[in-house]
Design a protein around this motif. Structure first.
Motif, PDB file in Angstrom:
ATOM      1  N   LEU A   9      -1.352  27.438 -55.311  1.00 24.41           N
ATOM      2  CA  LEU A   9      -2.130  28.399 -55.586  1.00 24.41           C
ATOM      3  C   LEU A   9      -2.284  28.564 -57.063  1.00 24.41           C
ATOM      4  O   LEU A   9      -3.407  28.456 -57.629  1.00 24.41           O
ATOM      5  N   ALA A  10      -1.158  28.265 -57.888  1.00 23.10           N
ATOM      6  CA  ALA A  10      -1.035  28.361 -59.080  1.00 23.10           C
ATOM      7  C   ALA A  10      -1.905  27.141 -59.728  1.00 23.10           C
ATOM      8  O   ALA A  10      -2.755  27.383 -60.807  1.00 23.10           O
ATOM      9  N   ARG A  11      -1.979  26.142 -59.184  1.00 22.06           N
ATOM     10  CA  ARG A  11      -2.510  24.714 -59.559  1.00 22.06           C
ATOM     11  C   ARG A  11      -4.167  24.870 -59.482  1.00 22.06           C
ATOM     12  O   ARG A  11      -4.950  24.604 -60.389  1.00 22.06           O
ATOM     13  N   PHE A  12      -4.569  25.547 -58.115  1.00 18.99           N
ATOM     14  CA  PHE A  12      -5.853  25.748 -58.014  1.00 18.99           C
ATOM     15  C   PHE A  12      -6.351  26.728 -59.125  1.00 18.99           C
ATOM     16  O   PHE A  12      -7.593  26.569 -59.643  1.00 18.99           O
ATOM     17  N   ASP A  13      -5.729  27.599 -59.058  1.00 21.44           N
ATOM     18  CA  ASP A  13      -6.316  29.158 -59.978  1.00 21.44           C
ATOM     19  C   ASP A  13      -6.353  28.482 -61.539  1.00 21.44           C
ATOM     20  O   ASP A  13      -7.302  28.759 -62.224  1.00 21.44           O
ATOM     21  N   GLN A  30      -6.608  33.264 -49.339  1.00 27.39           N
ATOM     22  CA  GLN A  30      -7.133  34.361 -48.305  1.00 27.39           C
ATOM     23  C   GLN A  30      -6.273  34.604 -47.034  1.00 27.39           C
ATOM     24  O   GLN A  30      -6.286  35.734 -46.630  1.00 27.39           O
ATOM     25  N   VAL A  31      -5.762  33.847 -46.331  1.00 29.82           N
ATOM     26  CA  VAL A  31      -4.940  33.869 -45.236  1.00 29.82           C
ATOM     27  C   VAL A  31      -3.488  33.024 -45.807  1.00 29.82           C
ATOM     28  O   VAL A  31      -3.548  31.947 -45.939  1.00 29.82           O
ATOM     29  N   HIS A  65     -15.063  26.093 -49.448  1.00 28.99           N
ATOM     30  CA  HIS A  65     -15.852  26.709 -50.447  1.00 28.99           C
ATOM     31  C   HIS A  65     -16.374  28.106 -49.817  1.00 28.99           C
ATOM     32  O   HIS A  65     -16.476  29.083 -50.642  1.00 28.99           O
ATOM     33  N   HIS A  66     -16.650  28.229 -48.668  1.00 30.21           N
ATOM     34  CA  HIS A  66     -16.929  29.656 -48.075  1.00 30.21           C
ATOM     35  C   HIS A  66     -15.836  29.986 -47.269  1.00 30.21           C
ATOM     36  O   HIS A  66     -15.707  29.269 -46.228  1.00 30.21           O
ATOM     37  N   GLY A  67     -15.262  31.022 -47.699  1.00 30.68           N
ATOM     38  CA  GLY A  67     -14.210  31.625 -46.765  1.00 30.68           C
ATOM     39  C   GLY A  67     -14.467  32.520 -45.887  1.00 30.68           C
ATOM     40  O   GLY A  67     -15.501  32.659 -45.299  1.00 30.68           O
ATOM     41  N   LEU A  68     -13.467  33.417 -45.605  1.00 25.17           N
ATOM     42  CA  LEU A  68     -13.696  34.409 -44.352  1.00 25.17           C
ATOM     43  C   LEU A  68     -14.133  35.895 -44.998  1.00 25.17           C
ATOM     44  O   LEU A  68     -14.590  36.685 -43.954  1.00 25.17           O
ATOM     45  N   ASP A  92       0.069  28.599 -38.708  1.00 23.95           N
ATOM     46  CA  ASP A  92       0.661  28.735 -39.658  1.00 23.95           C
ATOM     47  C   ASP A  92       0.127  28.049 -41.019  1.00 23.95           C
ATOM     48  O   ASP A  92       0.569  27.409 -41.779  1.00 23.95           O
ATOM     49  N   ILE A  93      -1.359  27.965 -40.932  1.00 21.17           N
ATOM     50  CA  ILE A  93      -1.916  27.315 -41.879  1.00 21.17           C
ATOM     51  C   ILE A  93      -2.488  28.128 -43.107  1.00 21.17           C
ATOM     52  O   ILE A  93      -3.152  29.090 -42.894  1.00 21.17           O
ATOM     53  N   ASN A  94      -2.169  27.881 -44.432  1.00 20.87           N
ATOM     54  CA  ASN A  94      -2.675  28.761 -45.626  1.00 20.87           C
ATOM     55  C   ASN A  94      -4.322  28.260 -45.506  1.00 20.87           C
ATOM     56  O   ASN A  94      -4.764  27.083 -45.553  1.00 20.87           O
ATOM     57  N   LEU A  95      -5.056  29.525 -46.094  1.00 20.27           N
ATOM     58  CA  LEU A  95      -6.650  29.169 -46.252  1.00 20.27           C
ATOM     59  C   LEU A  95      -6.759  29.692 -47.533  1.00 20.27           C
ATOM     60  O   LEU A  95      -6.395  30.517 -48.163  1.00 20.27           O
ATOM     61  N   PHE A  96      -7.060  28.802 -48.509  1.00 25.16           N
ATOM     62  CA  PHE A  96      -7.439  28.924 -49.928  1.00 25.16           C
ATOM     63  C   PHE A  96      -9.084  28.815 -49.839  1.00 25.16           C
ATOM     64  O   PHE A  96      -9.432  27.811 -49.298  1.00 25.16           O
ATOM     65  N   ALA A  97      -9.954  29.577 -50.707  1.00 25.82           N
ATOM     66  CA  ALA A  97     -11.214  29.830 -50.760  1.00 25.82           C
ATOM     67  C   ALA A  97     -11.537  29.818 -51.960  1.00 25.82           C
ATOM     68  O   ALA A  97     -11.111  31.080 -52.728  1.00 25.82           O
TER      69      ALA A  97
END
Length: 251
Positions: A9-13, A30-31, A65-68, A92-97
């Motif tokens: 997450l820190a790398r994406f941010d 997001q999840v 690109h389009h999250g929930l 147990d899947i992480n969702l990054f958007a």
């Protein structure tokens, strides 16, 4: 090799800088799923079809690109939203958007990547958050430009060309997705043609009256490239596995 979820997450941010944007929904995680990640799947939209494909691919994380979650939602986890979240949690899947940040990145974002595939290196940007991109080109007519865009994206595009003699396209502007309201900004930026994903009723009149061509190339089709570019870049940096899964969408 695997990495902690918070480190990914820190790398994406750090790459996408979501704090710079006032967006239509939350950017980032997001999840929450498993704590360590070794395999990332990227896609355009966190649809049930993409989530099911990510499950099949044994993904630890999904980047879209389009999250929930979007501004104005009623907040109830029911129906289609419950089904999508239920699948993510069960596996147990992480969702990054990332929405606007993924459009704006100057090299890996949707607009930069779309321009590269169409053969243009942007030289100027315009509009809020500089989401609009522009580049010089030399194409004999809007009809030939539309053919080129359709061939590259693999779909039929909608063209509204100015009336009268064909106008040579010497400067093109584009903004992926639902950016039809950016047409006037593209005109002000000196474009001879503007490319985006969708068209609404007013843009047809503006194209005919201003002499600037409008091409609607499909929301999904114009935004297929940012998420896999970012995911591939980060995965290579961190030694992770990455797969892009494209769920076809006629819109």
């Amino acid at each position: 090799m695997s990495i902690a979820r918070d480190d990914l997450l820190a790398r994406f941010d750090a790459l996408l800088e979501p704090g710079r944007f006032k967006d239509y929904g939350p950017n980032g995680l997001q999840v929450e799923g498993r704590a360590r990640i070794s395999r990332i799947v990227s896609g355009v939209t966190a649809s049930r079809a993409l989530i099911d494909a990510a499950i099949e691919a044994r993904a630890d994380a999904l980047l879209v690109h389009h999250g929930l979650f979007w501004r104005g939602m009623d907040g109830c986890i029911t129906g289609w939203l419950k089904q999508r979240i239920q699948r993510l949690l069960a596996h147990d899947i992480n969702l990054f958007a990332y929405h606007l940040p993924l459009d704006a990145h100057p090299e890996l974002g949707n607009n930069a990547q779309l321009g590269q595939r169409l053969g243009w290196q942007w030289e100027a940007r315009f509009g809020e958050y500089e989401l609009g991109f522009a580049a010089p080109c030399d194409i004999a007519s809007a009809q030939l430009l539309a053919q080129h865009v359709g061939l590259v994206l693999g779909r039929q595009v909608t063209l509204v060309a100015p009336e009268g003699e064909p106008r040579r396209i010497r400067r093109v502007a584009w903004c992926s997705g639902g950016a039809q309201d950016w047409f006037e900004s593209a005109i002000a930026a000196g474009a001879d043609a503007f490319i985006t994903g969708e068209i609404s009723e007013p843009q047809a009149h503006l194209a005919r009256e201003t002499g600037v061509a409008f091409i609607a190339a499909g929301h999904h089709a114009s935004e297929r490239y940012g998420a896999p570019a970012v995911a591939a870049h980060v995965a290579q940096e961190l030694g992770l596995e990455h797969h892009f899964i494209d769920i076809d969408n006629p819109a």
